[in-house]
Design a protein around this motif. Sequence first.
Motif, mmCIF file in Angstrom:
data_model
loop_
_atom_site.group_PDB
_atom_site.id
_atom_site.type_symbol
_atom_site.label_atom_id
_atom_site.label_comp_id
_atom_site.label_asym_id
_atom_site.label_seq_id
_atom_site.Cartn_x
_atom_site.Cartn_y
_atom_site.Cartn_z
ATOM 1 N N PRO A 24 0.817 -1.223 0.000
ATOM 2 C CA PRO A 24 0.000 0.000 0.000
ATOM 3 C C PRO A 24 0.851 1.273 0.000
ATOM 4 O O PRO A 24 1.912 1.310 0.632
ATOM 5 C CB PRO A 24 -0.800 -0.107 1.293
ATOM 6 N N GLU A 25 0.352 2.294 -0.700
ATOM 7 C CA GLU A 25 1.047 3.591 -0.753
ATOM 8 C C GLU A 25 0.885 4.313 0.581
ATOM 9 O O GLU A 25 -0.096 4.087 1.287
ATOM 10 C CB GLU A 25 0.411 4.472 -1.833
ATOM 11 N N ASN A 26 1.792 5.198 0.867
ATOM 12 C CA ASN A 26 1.677 6.046 2.070
ATOM 13 C C ASN A 26 1.276 5.278 3.311
ATOM 14 O O ASN A 26 0.385 5.668 4.047
ATOM 15 C CB ASN A 26 0.625 7.144 1.858
ATOM 16 N N PHE A 27 1.910 4.165 3.490
ATOM 17 C CA PHE A 27 1.508 3.315 4.606
ATOM 18 C C PHE A 27 2.652 3.273 5.612
ATOM 19 O O PHE A 27 3.819 3.211 5.241
ATOM 20 C CB PHE A 27 1.223 1.910 4.050
ATOM 21 N N ASN A 28 2.295 3.348 6.878
ATOM 22 C CA ASN A 28 3.345 3.216 7.885
ATOM 23 C C ASN A 28 3.554 1.742 8.224
ATOM 24 O O ASN A 28 2.678 1.106 8.798
ATOM 25 C CB ASN A 28 2.986 4.001 9.145
ATOM 26 N N PHE A 29 4.723 1.239 7.855
ATOM 27 C CA PHE A 29 5.007 -0.176 8.104
ATOM 28 C C PHE A 29 5.552 -0.425 9.498
ATOM 29 O O PHE A 29 5.586 -1.541 9.965
ATOM 30 C CB PHE A 29 6.050 -0.683 7.092
ATOM 31 N N TRP A 30 6.063 0.632 10.135
ATOM 32 C CA TRP A 30 6.887 0.430 11.331
ATOM 33 C C TRP A 30 6.188 0.797 12.627
ATOM 34 O O TRP A 30 5.579 1.843 12.733
ATOM 35 C CB TRP A 30 8.163 1.258 11.218
ATOM 36 N N GLN A 31 6.316 -0.083 13.584
ATOM 37 C CA GLN A 31 5.794 0.178 14.936
ATOM 38 C C GLN A 31 6.964 0.131 15.914
ATOM 39 O O GLN A 31 7.875 -0.662 15.728
ATOM 40 C CB GLN A 31 4.798 -0.921 15.351
ATOM 41 N N PRO A 32 6.895 0.946 16.976
ATOM 42 C CA PRO A 32 7.954 0.850 17.989
ATOM 43 C C PRO A 32 7.972 -0.563 18.589
ATOM 44 O O PRO A 32 6.921 -1.153 18.793
ATOM 45 C CB PRO A 32 7.534 1.862 19.060
ATOM 46 N N CYS A 33 9.165 -1.087 18.842
ATOM 47 C CA CYS A 33 9.257 -2.418 19.457
ATOM 48 C C CYS A 33 8.766 -2.348 20.897
ATOM 49 O O CYS A 33 9.096 -1.423 21.627
ATOM 50 C CB CYS A 33 10.705 -2.899 19.497
ATOM 51 N N ALA A 34 7.985 -3.345 21.277
ATOM 52 C CA ALA A 34 7.516 -3.382 22.662
ATOM 53 C C ALA A 34 8.706 -3.681 23.585
ATOM 54 O O ALA A 34 8.782 -3.182 24.698
ATOM 55 C CB ALA A 34 6.440 -4.436 22.821
ATOM 56 N N ASP A 35 9.622 -4.485 23.117
ATOM 57 C CA ASP A 35 10.779 -4.863 23.920
ATOM 58 C C ASP A 35 12.047 -4.325 23.245
ATOM 59 O O ASP A 35 12.403 -4.753 22.149
ATOM 60 C CB ASP A 35 10.828 -6.392 24.031
ATOM 61 N N ALA A 36 12.700 -3.393 23.932
ATOM 62 C CA ALA A 36 13.841 -2.694 23.330
ATOM 63 C C ALA A 36 15.015 -3.632 23.031
ATOM 64 O O ALA A 36 15.895 -3.288 22.243
ATOM 65 C CB ALA A 36 14.297 -1.564 24.242
ATOM 66 N N ARG A 37 15.011 -4.826 23.616
ATOM 67 C CA ARG A 37 16.130 -5.750 23.343
ATOM 68 C C ARG A 37 16.110 -6.203 21.887
ATOM 69 O O ARG A 37 17.117 -6.559 21.317
ATOM 70 C CB ARG A 37 16.046 -6.971 24.254
ATOM 71 N N PHE A 38 14.941 -6.204 21.267
ATOM 72 C CA PHE A 38 14.846 -6.672 19.882
ATOM 73 C C PHE A 38 15.228 -5.595 18.883
ATOM 74 O O PHE A 38 15.703 -5.877 17.790
ATOM 75 C CB PHE A 38 13.424 -7.160 19.591
ATOM 76 N N GLY A 39 14.977 -4.363 19.266
ATOM 77 C CA GLY A 39 15.279 -3.276 18.339
ATOM 78 C C GLY A 39 14.462 -2.064 18.721
ATOM 79 O O GLY A 39 13.839 -2.036 19.782
#
Length: 567
Positions: A24-39
Amino acid sequence: MSLFLEKLSSGLQEILRANDIASPENFNFWQPCADARFGDYQTNAAMTLGKQAGKNPRELATQIAEAWNARHEKMGQVSVAGGGFINLRLKDDFIVQVFQTYSLVPHLKNKQTFVIDFSAPNVAKAMHVGHIRSTILGDCLARVMRFLGHQVITDNHIGDWGTQFGKLIVGFRKYGSSEKLEQNPIAEMERLYKLAHEASQKDEKVLEEARFELKKLQEGDQENLALWEKFRALSQAAFDRIYERLDVRFDHVLGESFYNPQLKSVVEDLVARGVAQESEGAICVFFDESTLKDKPFLIQKSDGAALYATTDIATLFYRVKEFHPDAVWYVTDSRQTLHFQQLFATVRRCKMGVGLVHVTFGTILGADKKPLKTREGDPVKLEALLDEAMARALAIVKERRPDLSEEEQQTIAEVLGIGSVKYADLVQNRHLDYVFDWKKLLAFDGNTAPYLLNAYVRTRSIIRKANEMGAQKGSLQNDLHPKERELILLLLQWHSVLEEVALEQRPHHLCFYLYRLAGLFHSFFEECPVLKAEPAIRAHRLALCHRVAEMLKHGCELLGIRTLERM
Ligand code: ARG
């Protein structure tokens, strides 16, 4: 979507396109990681899009990760986890660079016009706690939408027309006087109404009289109109006093009576369009929707009288014609759900092309888990609630800061008291009922207004001390302490949080965000000395303090909560 997330998302989109994966266009793919150890950020794009494209999600994720690490390594490195999650660890210098140009107000792509209908108390009655949620919630939503750059028109749809005026007029003539009315208008009007109501229950003649006076009023009788005007003006003055204390303003106050002259033609228009039809002498809208099938919307009684429904249709027609809104939001409690479902279904048939949202909310409960009442069992009045908030806050301030002048204690108590009542409401996910608890909402620890205000005061005090030392904020260093990194990453979520509030009409997202920010600021301050650090670090950390202060201040403002320089 913030420019920052746009950058991350278009980075991913580029790779997906190169791999012939439709996305999809103009779509936000990224969410903050719930656990910072992963990223720091995470996407499940490989899983959802992989499935659609008939590819193994984990393999696709690996492909994407390789491409990302080759192309976008400047932003950060990604790794694959589980069945195809992609985790992104951002580079410090990238975060810093983004943060330096991060604007307070998000970039708005699609400016829209919103009419927000909230508060809407009823003439001759005190505002009660039921109106408090509408007022606080509606005001907060208006502030957020304006901040985001939308055009917002706030309209207070006061209940100033209706059958209650017959009894009130009779009550006034039988038991009242102008003097008493001037002294304590709302209480007096409530008393008169009650007396007339009770009398009319006992005596059919009084009921007749009330009907007669109402009819005269509706037909424009000068004397009754003048009385009604008086009731209305006195009520408005009382409402305005409360709005002043709450720091709430409206662009328009167009009460129900304003639409009175239009009701007949609205009914005729709906009949002519085939939307409404006659049924047993009355006029109704019937629906095909399964949820509304046996629930017709009555818009004209068989005696020709119009109803709340008719007024709301007329109001909407007027708003569309006058303000050209993209959407109208109605902030009322969930007991009016059916009314708004019927209203929206009716208007949809008229093809007005306007988005309609009923922003519902639950009930404020007392300690007994029943709707909040006074000891005498009456509904709690808003004014009394605000007075009590002030008094309780003042006692707290006097105990904490006996060194301050009486005047300053008062000012702090006002901000603290009103702010706490507002925050207690806004922090709730609005559709839920909540228990009103003075101790909890005035506490300095926990997710409360005092906690937030305290964090803000702390940022201001650091900044003041720095000024006294002649220390200035400076440019950010690329090499970040883990707490600084956490803080910046949280600050970078500001746009998304505001957009979430706007999308769902739920201010509690902002409350939780500010609460996290305040908490993180405290721990940053403990681990990262600011004033005692060497000059370059100090300037860098002061820049962070300034940013936190700014966001806390704006955050509070959006919630309708004033801030203090010290407390
Ligand atoms: N006056 C009504 C009440 O106190 C609320 C009105 C809400 N707005 C509307 N357009 N119906 O319940």
